[in-house]
Structure formats: structure tokens, C-alpha cells
Design an enzyme around this catalytic site. Structure first.
Site, PDB file in Angstrom:
ATOM      1  CG  HIS A 193       5.296 -42.548  37.611  1.00  0.00           C
ATOM      2  ND1 HIS A 193       5.408 -41.807  37.833  1.00  0.00           N
ATOM      3  CD2 HIS A 193       5.972 -43.216  37.571  1.00  0.00           C
ATOM      4  CE1 HIS A 193       5.890 -41.670  39.692  1.00  0.00           C
ATOM      5  NE2 HIS A 193       6.534 -42.697  38.893  1.00  0.00           N
ATOM      6  CD  GLU A 206       6.775 -39.440  43.268  1.00  0.00           C
ATOM      7  OE1 GLU A 206       7.929 -40.174  43.676  1.00  0.00           O
ATOM      8  OE2 GLU A 206       6.212 -39.247  42.216  1.00  0.00           O
ATOM      9  CE1 TYR A 247      10.924 -39.802  47.769  1.00  0.00           C
ATOM     10  CE2 TYR A 247      10.844 -38.863  45.895  1.00  0.00           C
ATOM     11  CZ  TYR A 247      10.245 -39.932  45.993  1.00  0.00           C
ATOM     12  OH  TYR A 247       8.889 -40.386  46.559  1.00  0.00           O
ATOM     13  CD  GLU A 282      10.785 -38.360  39.292  1.00  0.00           C
ATOM     14  OE1 GLU A 282      12.014 -39.840  39.836  1.00  0.00           O
ATOM     15  OE2 GLU A 282      10.532 -38.695  40.664  1.00  0.00           O
ATOM     16  CG  ASN A 330       8.199 -35.641  42.456  1.00  0.00           C
ATOM     17  OD1 ASN A 330       7.031 -35.498  42.468  1.00  0.00           O
ATOM     18  ND2 ASN A 330       7.984 -36.826  41.732  1.00  0.00           N
ATOM     19  NE  ARG A 334       2.024 -36.745  40.943  1.00  0.00           N
ATOM     20  CZ  ARG A 334       3.101 -37.503  40.849  1.00  0.00           C
ATOM     21  NH1 ARG A 334       3.816 -38.098  41.777  1.00  0.00           N
ATOM     22  NH2 ARG A 334       3.786 -37.662  40.265  1.00  0.00           N
TER      23      ARG A 334
HETATM   24  O1  IFM Z   1       9.313 -45.186  43.048  1.00  0.00           O
HETATM   25  C1  IFM Z   1       9.401 -43.418  42.762  1.00  0.00           C
HETATM   26  C2  IFM Z   1       8.240 -43.036  41.890  1.00  0.00           C
HETATM   27  O2  IFM Z   1       8.354 -44.252  40.961  1.00  0.00           O
HETATM   28  C3  IFM Z   1       9.166 -41.830  41.527  1.00  0.00           C
HETATM   29  N1  IFM Z   1      10.119 -40.987  42.312  1.00  0.00           N
HETATM   30  C4  IFM Z   1      10.516 -42.015  43.103  1.00  0.00           C
HETATM   31  C5  IFM Z   1      10.147 -42.657  43.853  1.00  0.00           C
HETATM   32  C6  IFM Z   1      11.113 -43.518  45.203  1.00  0.00           C
HETATM   33  O3  IFM Z   1      12.214 -43.914  44.475  1.00  0.00           O
END
Ligand code: IFM
Length: 472
Positions: free
Chosen positions: A136, A379, A311, A181, A309, A92
Site C-alpha cells: 500500500h 474501500e 469513492y 490501487e 475501492n 484489512r
Molecule cells: O486514504 C486512501 C487510501 O490509502 C487509498 N484509497 C483512498 C483512501 C482515501 O483517499
């Protein structure tokens, strides 16, 4: 999705038991143009908002810029080799809009296309399928000068760019993502001012969010009108948002952050309308004159997949302070009174608390609360300070543990009925982590920024076993 086998019960409870993923599961690594490419002035590339922002004194930790980054523009062959070594089925990556359309409008730049032609051919040669993101975050500076995402015209420019690129590169790319995002683009870029273009106007951020989504919808329409045979989707960053206590104020704080970060994007894409409560919250900063009749229908184009994504989880409380006083410097538009509470659990170098269960929560939420749609984790990964041992080995066990725990939870989500089709680790290599510059390392592969030497970390070797066995 019934062919997953988890021996011995729920994945979370059997850390040492094998966990198999469905046949054909997509395993990949992810990256983004400005974070890795460098070569910002080569072959006709125009400036982007990130070039301008990164060169603004004080904007980026340590004064870092993406001028060189990982020099991927010149070292893409080596990087594709690394992907092949990982056993990645897919890669990706994002296309740099200012490399392909330097001023954000007009014909495509042949030399810029040449780079992506070479990259795509190399990937296919090594049996790694390209998975493209059209945007992006690197908006051509000329479009920002003309108003940026708060201007409606930018949505049309994006759709035009998307169609041109799709026509030109579509023969070799099956999977297309419009945006990555949009929350970050709109709210970190136009309200919080911590991302490019560094503006701090809450009303502009609300407009930017809508025009990003409109651009997504217009792009999907234009791409499909040309050729409906490819798979098209969008990637959003999702978080479970919990109130710290059960007071009405804390619960309302959680509702507001959830509306701002999650439902603002999920609802128009998957349900065809912005949530009423979000519009009520944002009415203090916007009159929504920028939302025209029919826009929400455009945004709600049928999609082939949704990229998620993930985190961390947010735990919030209402501080009791005023809601508007600091809006000019907060990405939490109309909710700057909300406090984000640390639970004291282990966190990555980003300060993001490690919460694998949160991945299960967001995947099952989309599956249960919205219409059925194939999902991909586009992600997930962790920034940790890596130490290179005297033998040259980078023993990043914390990253292995982080990924292992999240992969297990993803497998459990599949067992629970979620149509999860793939998983991309962020990131292939260490890279330019936006406002944090090169100080935060997410890579499976270490980059020595002095020499550009690439060294696969222990997590890369571990991941290669996972991809080859399709099993943990
Ligand atoms: O590095 C970023 C990415 O560009 C977008 N999502 C979160 C990642 C970590 O912060």
C-alpha cells in the site's frame, strides 16, 4: 448468491426498509501501514518513499508526516479492541515492506515480523480475521534509489518480498492482496508528483504501472507455487467515467480516462491484455519497450477475488486544449486536456462528489464485462470534518448517511447478480491522508493527534449494528 432478502423492492427505493446481506458476508474496516503505524525508525524499519516525500518541504499539507501517525505500532491492541467492538469479521491492513525488508531485498527483519505476529495473534484472539495487503505504497527508499517502479527489477523484488512474507505469515492469514490501487502508485507518484516519490515523468509512470502489474503477477505465481490454499487477489480503484455531453470529443475524453484509470488494470488482470485503445493513447509518451513477451500472461494469473475501492464518479469533457503541453505535471498522461466537471452535487471534504449509484455501476460493470470473479469492496468511506460535542459525542450523521446509501446500493448489486462477498469501510481510524496530511478525516473512530485518544464516532456505533445484524 441468492440468500439476500430485500423487503419491499429495490434497495434504493426503500430507504427505511430492512436490507439483509448474505450469510457469511464479510464486514470490515481498512487501513494502511504508513497511514497509521508511526514508529518509522523502530526495530530496524528502513526508510520508505513516503518518509522521504513527507519530509520534503511543501509536499504535504501543513507539513505533516507519518512519523507518529496514529501510533498504531504501539497501540495495536487498543485498535484491535475497537475492531472487535465494531463487530468486524475482518480487518484489512497493509504490511510495511520497509519494516519487513528494510532495503527491499534480502532476508526478512525479525523484529518487523514480530510486530505483525503480535497484531495477527491479537486479531485472531478477538475473532477478527486478518486480510493483508502486501503493498500500500510504502516502497523501500533503497529500491526507489535503484530506479523505483519504472525499473523492471522492482517487480522481481516485490515478488521475492511477497513470497518470503507469505511463507512466514501464511499460516494465520487466509486472504492476501498484492497491491492497493496501482493507478495511484504509478500516476500520482511518477507523473503527477503529488504522491511519493514525487516524480513527474509521464513515460516513467507508464513503465511504473506495468511493473506494478508485473510484480502482482510474479508475486501471485510465487505465492501459489509455495502454497495454493490461500485466497489471493488485487485491489484496484474504479470509477464510472461519463462524458458531460454527447459530443464525440467528450465521449472520447471519457473513453481515454476510463482506459487510463480502469481498463489499464482490469484488462490485463482479467483478460490477459492491455486495451488497444489505451496503448494507442499512451503511444505519444511511451514506446512500450518495457513490456516483454509473456508479461501479460504473467499478469493474468487466476485470482480468487478482486478488491474494488470506490469513492466517486468522474464526469469529463474535452477542453479542446493541447494534450501534451502539461504532461510533465499531470497524472492524466496523454489526456491532460480532459477537464473534470463538477455536477454541483454534495461532496465530501476531499471534494469527491457523493454518488452511491456509481458503486453499483462499477460492480455490475466488472461482473458483466469481465470474467466471473468474487468481488469485495475493499474501500469505501468519506472524509468529513467532525465536531466533538460538549458531551464528547461525535455525531457524524453525514458519514452514516454516506455509508448507508452505499451499503444499500451494494445490496442491490447483489440482487442484480453481482458476486459481492464483503465490504470494508475506509477507514478504521482517522489517519495520515497522504498529501492532505491529517487534515482529512475518514475514520469511524476519531483520533486526537495530541493525545492519541481514540473516540468511536456515531458512525462506528451505527456500523456495529449493521455488522451484528448483517442487515441495514
Ligand atoms: O486514504 C486512501 C487510501 O490509502 C487509498 N484509497 C483512498 C483512501 C482515501 O483517499
Amino acid at each position: 448468491m441468492t440468500d439476500i432478502e430485500i423487503t419491499g423492492g429495490p434497495a434504493a427505493a426503500v430507504h427505511d426498509e430492512p436490507v439483509r446481506f448474505p450469510a457469511g458476508f464479510v464486514w470490515g474496516a481498512a487501513s494502511a501501514s504508513y497511514q497509521i503505524e508511526g514508529a518509522i525508525s523502530e526495530d530496524g524499519r528502513g526508510p520508505s518513499i513516503w518518509d522521504t516525500f513527507a519530509h520534503t518541504p511543501g509536499a504535504i499539507f501543513g507539513g505533516d508526516t507519518g512519523d507518529v501517525a496514529c501510533d498504531h505500532y504501539h497501540r495495536y491492541r487498543e485498535d484491535v479492541g475497537l475492531l472487535a467492538d465494531l463487530g468486524a469479521t475482518h480487518y484489512r491492513f497493509s504490511l510495511a515492506w520497509p519494516r519487513l525488508q528494510p532495503g527491499g531485498r534480502g532476508p526478512l527483519n525479525t523484529a518487523g515480523l514480530g510486530f505483525y505476529d503480535r497484531l495477527i495473534d491479537e486479531l485472531l484472539e478477538r475473532n477478527v480475521q486478518p486480510w493483508v495487503t502486501l503493498y500500500h505504497w510504502d516502497l523501500p527508499q533503497e529500491l526507489e534509489d535503484a530506479g523505483g517502479w519504472p525499473a523492471r527489477d522492482t517487480a522481481h523484488r516485490f515478488a521475492e518480498y511477497a513470497e518470503l512474507v507469505y511463507v512466514r505469515l501464511g499460516d494465520r492469514i487466509a486472504d492476501w492482496t498484492t497491491l492497493n490501487e496501482p493507478w495511484c502508485s504509478a500516476y500520482l507518484g511518477y507523473a503527477g508528483g503529488v504522491h511519493a516519490p514525487g516524480r513527474r515523468d509521464p513515460a516513467d509512470a507508464v513503465r511504473a504501472a506495468h511493473h506494478l502489474m508485473l510484480g502482482h503477477g510474479l508475486a501471485v505465481q510465487a505465492m501459489r507455487a509455495h502454497d495454493a490454499s490461500k485466497r489471493v487477489g488485487v485491489t484496484v480503484n474504479l470509477y464510472p467515467v461519463d462524458p458531460v455531453g454527447d459530443s464525440e470529443a467528450d465521449q472520447d475524453a471519457a473513453r481515454r480516462i476510463d482506459a487510463l484509470m480502469n481498463r489499464q488494470f482490469l484488462d490485463p488482470v482479467l483478460r490477459g491484455a492491455y486495451p488497444d485503445d489505451l496503448l494507442r493513447d499512451l503511444a505519444t509518451v511511451s514506446n512500450f519497450a518495457h513490456i516483454q513477451d509473456g508479461d501479460e500472461a504473467v499478469i493474468a494469473q487466476p485470482l480468487d477475488f478482486l478488491g474494488v475501492n470506490y469513492y466517486t464518479r468522474h464526469v469529463v469533457r474535452a477542453s479542446g486544449g493541447p494534450r501534451q503541453a502539461h504532461d510533465s505535471v499531470s497524472p492524466w498522461v496523454a489526456s491532460n486536456d480532459v477537464e473534470f466537471v463538477s455536477r454541483g452535487v454534495p461532496a465530501t471534504d476531499m471534494g469527491w462528489e457523493i454518488d452511491p449509484q456509481g458503486l453499483h455501476d462499477v460492480l455490475t460493470r466488472v461482473h458483466r464485462e469481465y470474467r466471473p470473479i468474487p468481488l469485495y469492496v475493499t474501500e469505501n468511506g468519506a472524509a468529513f470534518t467532525d465536531e466533538i460535542g460538549p458531551d464528547g459525542v461525535i455525531a457524524d450523521q453525514r458519514r452514516v448517511d454516506y455509508l448507508d446509501s452505499h451499503f444499500r446500493v451494494a445490496a442491490r448489486a447483489i440482487l442484480d447478480g453481482v458476486d459481492l462477498r464483503g465490504y470494508f469501510v475506509w477507514s478504521l481510524t482517522d489517519n495520515f491522508e497522504w498529501a492532505w496530511g491529517y487534515s482529512r478525516r475518514f475514520g469511524l473512530v476519531h483520533i486526537d493527534y495530541g493525545t492519541q485518544q481514540r473516540t468511536p464516532k456515531q458512525s462506528a456505533h451505527w456500523f456495529a449494528q449493521v455488522t451484528r445484524r448483517n442487515c441495514l
